[in-house]
Write a protein that holds these residues in place. Structure first.
Motif, PDB file in Angstrom:
ATOM      1  N   LEU A   1     -61.200 -26.898 -30.503  1.00  0.00           N
ATOM      2  CA  LEU A   1     -60.654 -28.118 -31.294  1.00  0.00           C
ATOM      3  C   LEU A   1     -61.059 -29.565 -30.756  1.00  0.00           C
ATOM      4  O   LEU A   1     -61.610 -30.372 -31.036  1.00  0.00           O
ATOM      5  N   VAL A   2     -60.864 -29.277 -29.291  1.00  0.00           N
ATOM      6  CA  VAL A   2     -61.087 -30.636 -28.499  1.00  0.00           C
ATOM      7  C   VAL A   2     -62.559 -30.993 -28.642  1.00  0.00           C
ATOM      8  O   VAL A   2     -62.806 -32.056 -28.741  1.00  0.00           O
ATOM      9  N   SER A   3     -63.428 -29.872 -28.498  1.00  0.00           N
ATOM     10  CA  SER A   3     -64.919 -30.277 -28.607  1.00  0.00           C
ATOM     11  C   SER A   3     -65.506 -30.715 -29.837  1.00  0.00           C
ATOM     12  O   SER A   3     -66.242 -31.513 -30.041  1.00  0.00           O
ATOM     13  N   LYS A   4     -64.492 -30.056 -30.867  1.00  0.00           N
ATOM     14  CA  LYS A   4     -64.862 -30.831 -32.199  1.00  0.00           C
ATOM     15  C   LYS A   4     -64.358 -32.142 -32.528  1.00  0.00           C
ATOM     16  O   LYS A   4     -65.008 -33.247 -33.093  1.00  0.00           O
ATOM     17  N   TYR A   5     -63.059 -32.542 -31.906  1.00  0.00           N
ATOM     18  CA  TYR A   5     -62.733 -34.000 -31.759  1.00  0.00           C
ATOM     19  C   TYR A   5     -63.676 -34.966 -31.114  1.00  0.00           C
ATOM     20  O   TYR A   5     -64.280 -36.061 -31.149  1.00  0.00           O
ATOM     21  N   LEU A   6     -64.272 -34.260 -29.978  1.00  0.00           N
ATOM     22  CA  LEU A   6     -65.425 -34.968 -28.979  1.00  0.00           C
ATOM     23  C   LEU A   6     -66.753 -35.060 -29.913  1.00  0.00           C
ATOM     24  O   LEU A   6     -67.732 -35.662 -29.570  1.00  0.00           O
ATOM     25  N   LYS A   7     -66.840 -34.312 -30.959  1.00  0.00           N
ATOM     26  CA  LYS A   7     -68.235 -33.995 -31.591  1.00  0.00           C
ATOM     27  C   LYS A   7     -69.221 -33.729 -30.803  1.00  0.00           C
ATOM     28  O   LYS A   7     -70.306 -33.837 -30.770  1.00  0.00           O
ATOM     29  N   ALA A   8     -68.769 -32.803 -29.732  1.00  0.00           N
ATOM     30  CA  ALA A   8     -69.759 -32.228 -28.546  1.00  0.00           C
ATOM     31  C   ALA A   8     -69.974 -30.760 -29.046  1.00  0.00           C
ATOM     32  O   ALA A   8     -71.177 -30.411 -28.578  1.00  0.00           O
ATOM     33  N   LEU A   9     -69.298 -30.181 -29.931  1.00  0.00           N
ATOM     34  CA  LEU A   9     -69.827 -28.836 -30.527  1.00  0.00           C
ATOM     35  C   LEU A   9     -70.510 -28.722 -31.489  1.00  0.00           C
ATOM     36  O   LEU A   9     -70.361 -29.295 -32.694  1.00  0.00           O
ATOM     37  N   ASN A  10     -71.587 -27.850 -31.504  1.00  0.00           N
ATOM     38  CA  ASN A  10     -72.609 -27.484 -32.606  1.00  0.00           C
ATOM     39  C   ASN A  10     -71.791 -26.381 -33.666  1.00  0.00           C
ATOM     40  O   ASN A  10     -71.756 -25.252 -32.984  1.00  0.00           O
ATOM     41  N   GLU A  11     -70.980 -26.793 -34.544  1.00  0.00           N
ATOM     42  CA  GLU A  11     -69.961 -25.943 -35.132  1.00  0.00           C
ATOM     43  C   GLU A  11     -70.761 -24.642 -35.894  1.00  0.00           C
ATOM     44  O   GLU A  11     -70.129 -23.570 -35.593  1.00  0.00           O
ATOM     45  N   GLU A  12     -72.003 -24.762 -36.279  1.00  0.00           N
ATOM     46  CA  GLU A  12     -72.846 -23.724 -36.912  1.00  0.00           C
ATOM     47  C   GLU A  12     -72.980 -22.583 -35.588  1.00  0.00           C
ATOM     48  O   GLU A  12     -72.880 -21.437 -35.887  1.00  0.00           O
ATOM     49  N   TYR A  13     -73.338 -22.939 -34.427  1.00  0.00           N
ATOM     50  CA  TYR A  13     -73.703 -21.921 -33.437  1.00  0.00           C
ATOM     51  C   TYR A  13     -72.422 -21.612 -32.398  1.00  0.00           C
ATOM     52  O   TYR A  13     -72.453 -20.670 -31.988  1.00  0.00           O
ATOM     53  N   GLY A  14     -71.573 -22.825 -32.272  1.00  0.00           N
ATOM     54  CA  GLY A  14     -70.209 -22.156 -31.667  1.00  0.00           C
ATOM     55  C   GLY A  14     -70.435 -21.981 -30.331  1.00  0.00           C
ATOM     56  O   GLY A  14     -71.172 -22.602 -29.453  1.00  0.00           O
ATOM     57  N   ILE A  15     -69.678 -21.026 -29.623  1.00  0.00           N
ATOM     58  CA  ILE A  15     -69.777 -20.711 -28.185  1.00  0.00           C
ATOM     59  C   ILE A  15     -70.165 -19.134 -28.019  1.00  0.00           C
ATOM     60  O   ILE A  15     -69.841 -18.484 -28.842  1.00  0.00           O
ATOM     61  N   LYS A  16     -70.674 -18.867 -27.045  1.00  0.00           N
ATOM     62  CA  LYS A  16     -70.762 -17.380 -26.437  1.00  0.00           C
ATOM     63  C   LYS A  16     -70.223 -17.538 -24.938  1.00  0.00           C
ATOM     64  O   LYS A  16     -70.222 -18.366 -24.328  1.00  0.00           O
ATOM     65  N   SER A  17     -69.753 -16.327 -24.661  1.00  0.00           N
ATOM     66  CA  SER A  17     -69.004 -16.482 -23.211  1.00  0.00           C
ATOM     67  C   SER A  17     -69.266 -15.131 -22.674  1.00  0.00           C
ATOM     68  O   SER A  17     -69.251 -13.911 -23.205  1.00  0.00           O
ATOM     69  N   ASP A  18     -69.266 -14.965 -21.147  1.00  0.00           N
ATOM     70  CA  ASP A  18     -69.204 -13.898 -20.408  1.00  0.00           C
ATOM     71  C   ASP A  18     -67.589 -13.658 -19.843  1.00  0.00           C
ATOM     72  O   ASP A  18     -67.132 -15.014 -19.712  1.00  0.00           O
ATOM     73  N   VAL A  19     -67.280 -12.675 -20.134  1.00  0.00           N
ATOM     74  CA  VAL A  19     -65.827 -12.473 -19.685  1.00  0.00           C
ATOM     75  C   VAL A  19     -65.451 -11.528 -18.784  1.00  0.00           C
ATOM     76  O   VAL A  19     -65.943 -10.351 -18.750  1.00  0.00           O
ATOM     77  N   ASN A  20     -64.851 -12.100 -17.729  1.00  0.00           N
ATOM     78  CA  ASN A  20     -64.568 -10.983 -16.636  1.00  0.00           C
ATOM     79  C   ASN A  20     -63.241 -10.703 -16.774  1.00  0.00           C
ATOM     80  O   ASN A  20     -62.287 -11.318 -16.798  1.00  0.00           O
ATOM     81  N   VAL A  21     -62.919  -9.290 -16.429  1.00  0.00           N
ATOM     82  CA  VAL A  21     -61.406  -8.640 -16.794  1.00  0.00           C
ATOM     83  C   VAL A  21     -61.346  -7.758 -15.610  1.00  0.00           C
ATOM     84  O   VAL A  21     -62.195  -7.105 -15.229  1.00  0.00           O
ATOM     85  N   SER A  22     -60.020  -7.937 -15.063  1.00  0.00           N
ATOM     86  CA  SER A  22     -59.714  -6.796 -13.953  1.00  0.00           C
ATOM     87  C   SER A  22     -58.213  -6.702 -14.182  1.00  0.00           C
ATOM     88  O   SER A  22     -57.527  -7.453 -14.618  1.00  0.00           O
ATOM     89  N   ILE A  23     -57.761  -5.427 -13.610  1.00  0.00           N
ATOM     90  CA  ILE A  23     -56.390  -5.143 -13.781  1.00  0.00           C
ATOM     91  C   ILE A  23     -55.846  -4.861 -12.244  1.00  0.00           C
ATOM     92  O   ILE A  23     -56.518  -4.641 -11.306  1.00  0.00           O
TER      93      ILE A  23
END
Ligand code: ZN
Length: 463
Positions: free
Chosen positions: A166-188
């Motif tokens: 939402l913040v990135s949309k407000y900044l008009k910094a995000l290309n909404e069509e492509y969005g984001i992708k992420s590496d996710v690290n998980v540990s327990i």
């Protein structure tokens, strides 16, 4: 069950007209393969990068300002070497890793601390099944945002990502069509936080689902007495499970080298000050401001989450109308009409009826038309653009301000319905509802029901 820790390396597609190091247009996602390319973004021998896209750099600096990161004022691009079909040059240009400081260091967002933030280029897209390489995406500007592993639940992860988008949309910094992708690290906790990384997950939904699937897998391993190994996995969304990719021993040496074809990236204080001054009001500030208009939390959220509704609301507020009524109308009626037509907010924006909508809100907010009239006008406006103010006058839709007329209509209706009056006197509170209905009908819905009820309470005393 023990605690969990999740961290993210987010790649955000930045909103620019052109790619990072050439003047190729940013392609649409469904553009034909290899149609927005040039010798630079396909890594032809001898082709050198152009100076980096200034808009893309500005987006990264603005994000750094929002996160309160320390901004690196003198840095340079590096070549990050690896061999992969999607990378014809054999390296990716990035401001991270190796020997240099990223664009932004530290800072935090919504309670999660950040490691760093930097700009880099996207590689091409390689289809391992067909062997086809699509260079349209090659050179797309990305911001990489690296968090500390501080998420302790997947709900927190979802909320945080939604706010970041939402913040990135407000900044008009995000290309909404492509969005984001992420590496996710998980540990327990049960495995003493042995870190497993899931590569390249797209969309908030999949990031959250991948984290949930990986937590479940790790807990199952522990319950069977199997050790959790440090490794890299991928998320298969059809099976909703993570799958082994490679172990940490295969970690690559990227042989970072300064990019000799680009000058240092100098960010001066003057530019930072300009960018800071250009930052918009953020969603959180809006929520706090809108709370003063006695709108519910849910109503505020619907408005704040949508830039177009926010603009309409802000514009209406300038006319000093009844903010609550306008806010509720936008929040309820606009989505209602869109749902009816199975359309979304973009369709409304494309209709180019902002001025007409503003006029409609102004008339509603200043009590000149009733809520019912405004509903009908919105529906009509969805079908065709027309001059709201002229239409309202021509069709006598202005709200009846004439209390004497309402009184007269009420007396007439009451005289004609002695039975209803008698029932009311005998304690049936609802007996007079249809009297209000008659007056509403006689005034073609232009009387305000609250006003009719108030006058009725007075007039009934005479009977
Ligand atoms: Zn190009």
């Amino acid at each position: 069950m023990g605690n969990i820790k999740i961290g993210l390396e987010i790649h955000m597609h930045l909103r620019t007209k052109e790619k990072l190091f050439c003047t190729c247009k940013i392609p649409e996602q469904n553009s034909p393969i290899n149609t927005t390319i040039c010798e630079r973004c396909t890594g032809q021998p001898g082709a050198k990068p152009m100076l980096p896209n200034k808009t893309a750099i500005a987006h990264v600096i603005k994000l750094a300002l929002i996160f309160n990161s320390s901004i690196t004022k003198n840095t340079y691009f590096q070549r990050k070497h690896y061999t992969w079909p999607d990378m014809p040059t054999g390296f990716q240009r990035t401001i991270s890793g190796g020997h240099i400081a990223p664009n932004g260091i530290g800072g935090s967002f919504k309670g999660i601390e950040l490691e760093e933030l930097h700009i880099e280029e996207d590689p091409a897209a390689w289809d391992p099944v067909t062997g086809e390489i699509n260079y349209n995406r090659s050179g797309f500007p990305l911001a990489e945002i690296v968090t500390k592993p501080q998420f302790t639940s997947t709900e927190q992860l979802r909320d945080w990502l939604e706010e970041l988008i939402l913040v990135s949309k407000y900044l008009k910094a995000l290309n909404e069509e492509y969005g984001i992708k992420s590496d996710v690290n998980v540990s327990i906790e049960e495995s003493d936080y042995q870190r497993v990384e899931i590569k390249n997950v797209s969309s908030i939904t999949n990031i959250v689902k991948a984290a949930e699937a990986e937590i479940a897998r790790q807990r199952e391993c522990v319950s069977k007495g199997e050790p959790i190994k440090q490794e890299t996995r991928r998320y298969n969304d059809e099976l909703d499970e993570t799958q082994f990719m490679r172990s940490k021993e295969d970690a690559q040496d990227y042989m970072f080298l300064p990019e000799p074809d680009l000058p240092n990236l100098i960010i001066d204080d003057k530019w930072i000050a300009e960018l800071k001054a250009s930052l918009p009001e953020l969603p959180e500030q809006k929520r706090q401001r809108y709370a003063a208009y006695s709108l519910s939390k849910e109503d505020i959220e619907v408005l704040v989450a949508n830039a177009y509704l926010t603009q309409l609301f802000e514009h209406a507020l300038e006319q000093k109308p009844n903010p609550k009524e306008v806010g509720l109308f936008l929040r309820r009626e606009v989505p209602r009409v869109l749902n009816y037509h199975h359309e979304d907010m973009h369709t409304l924006e494309e209709k180019n009826i902002k001025e007409e909508l503003s006029n409609l809100l102004e008339l509603l907010g200043s009590d000149k038309i009733s809520y019912t009239t405004a509903q009908k006008l919105l529906e009509k406006l969805y079908d065709e653009k027309f001059d709201i103010k002229a239409y309202v006058e021509e069709n006598n839709l202005l709200q009846v301000q004439d209390t004497a007329l309402i009184e007269e209509l009420l007396r007439k209706a009451l005289r004609e319905a002695p039975k209803a009056v008698e029932d009311f006197k005998n304690g049936n509170d609802k007996a007079l509802n249809f009297i209000v209905g008659i007056v509403m009908r006689e005034t073609k819905g232009t009387a305000k029901p609250q006003v009719v009820n108030e006058i009725l309470a007075k007039v009934i005393q005479e009977f």
